[in-house]
Design a protein around this motif. Sequence first.
Motif, mmCIF file in Angstrom:
data_model
loop_
_atom_site.group_PDB
_atom_site.id
_atom_site.type_symbol
_atom_site.label_atom_id
_atom_site.label_comp_id
_atom_site.label_asym_id
_atom_site.label_seq_id
_atom_site.Cartn_x
_atom_site.Cartn_y
_atom_site.Cartn_z
ATOM 1 N N GLU A 1 73.277 -28.078 36.378
ATOM 2 C CA GLU A 1 71.933 -27.971 35.952
ATOM 3 C C GLU A 1 71.100 -27.585 37.125
ATOM 4 O O GLU A 1 71.333 -27.781 38.227
ATOM 5 N N TRP B 1 69.186 -24.596 39.881
ATOM 6 C CA TRP B 1 69.141 -23.590 40.551
ATOM 7 C C TRP B 1 70.469 -23.790 41.648
ATOM 8 O O TRP B 1 70.440 -24.447 42.363
ATOM 9 N N GLU C 1 70.177 -19.307 37.988
ATOM 10 C CA GLU C 1 69.935 -20.560 37.156
ATOM 11 C C GLU C 1 71.019 -21.147 36.605
ATOM 12 O O GLU C 1 71.984 -19.926 36.071
ATOM 13 N N ILE C 2 71.236 -22.382 36.411
ATOM 14 C CA ILE C 2 72.341 -22.711 36.014
ATOM 15 C C ILE C 2 72.086 -23.810 34.649
ATOM 16 O O ILE C 2 70.920 -24.556 34.721
ATOM 17 N N HIS C 3 72.566 -23.377 33.285
ATOM 18 C CA HIS C 3 72.488 -24.465 32.407
ATOM 19 C C HIS C 3 73.823 -24.997 31.711
ATOM 20 O O HIS C 3 75.007 -24.093 31.517
ATOM 21 N N ASP C 4 74.009 -26.237 31.614
ATOM 22 C CA ASP C 4 75.414 -26.775 31.046
ATOM 23 C C ASP C 4 76.436 -26.145 32.070
ATOM 24 O O ASP C 4 77.667 -25.918 31.324
ATOM 25 N N LYS D 1 73.234 -18.674 34.155
ATOM 26 C CA LYS D 1 72.431 -17.844 33.052
ATOM 27 C C LYS D 1 72.326 -16.343 33.424
ATOM 28 O O LYS D 1 71.849 -15.992 34.516
ATOM 29 N N GLU D 2 72.717 -15.663 32.594
ATOM 30 C CA GLU D 2 72.696 -14.310 32.696
ATOM 31 C C GLU D 2 71.199 -13.653 33.029
ATOM 32 O O GLU D 2 70.516 -14.026 32.167
ATOM 33 N N SER E 1 69.264 -14.084 35.469
ATOM 34 C CA SER E 1 68.411 -15.209 36.132
ATOM 35 C C SER E 1 68.486 -15.010 37.738
ATOM 36 O O SER E 1 67.708 -15.721 38.357
#
Length: 88
Positions: free
Chosen positions: A12, A14, A40-43, A47-48, A50
């Motif tokens: 999670e 940046w 940005e990172i999620h899971d 994130k495309e 970002s």
Amino acid sequence: MNLKALAKWQKEGWLHIGDERNPPPWGRINFPEDIIGSVEIHDGVIKEGSYQAMPAHRLMTNNGIFQLSEPLTDVVINEAKKKASATK
């Protein structure tokens, strides 16, 4: 290590994309002038859309000219070839 592997490890937040001219020790962040941008990172997935460029990044510093990692260089070359062939 590539960006996808770093994202998976970080999970999670940046992820800063640094150039290779002055790599920091493992677990540390590059100097602002050596950070190309951030995603940005999620899971554990980037994130495309970002990507944010780092205004403080410098192409040339006292440590020399910026250097991309080999995987990033390959991506840039492949994208340039795609764009060149699309304009023919």
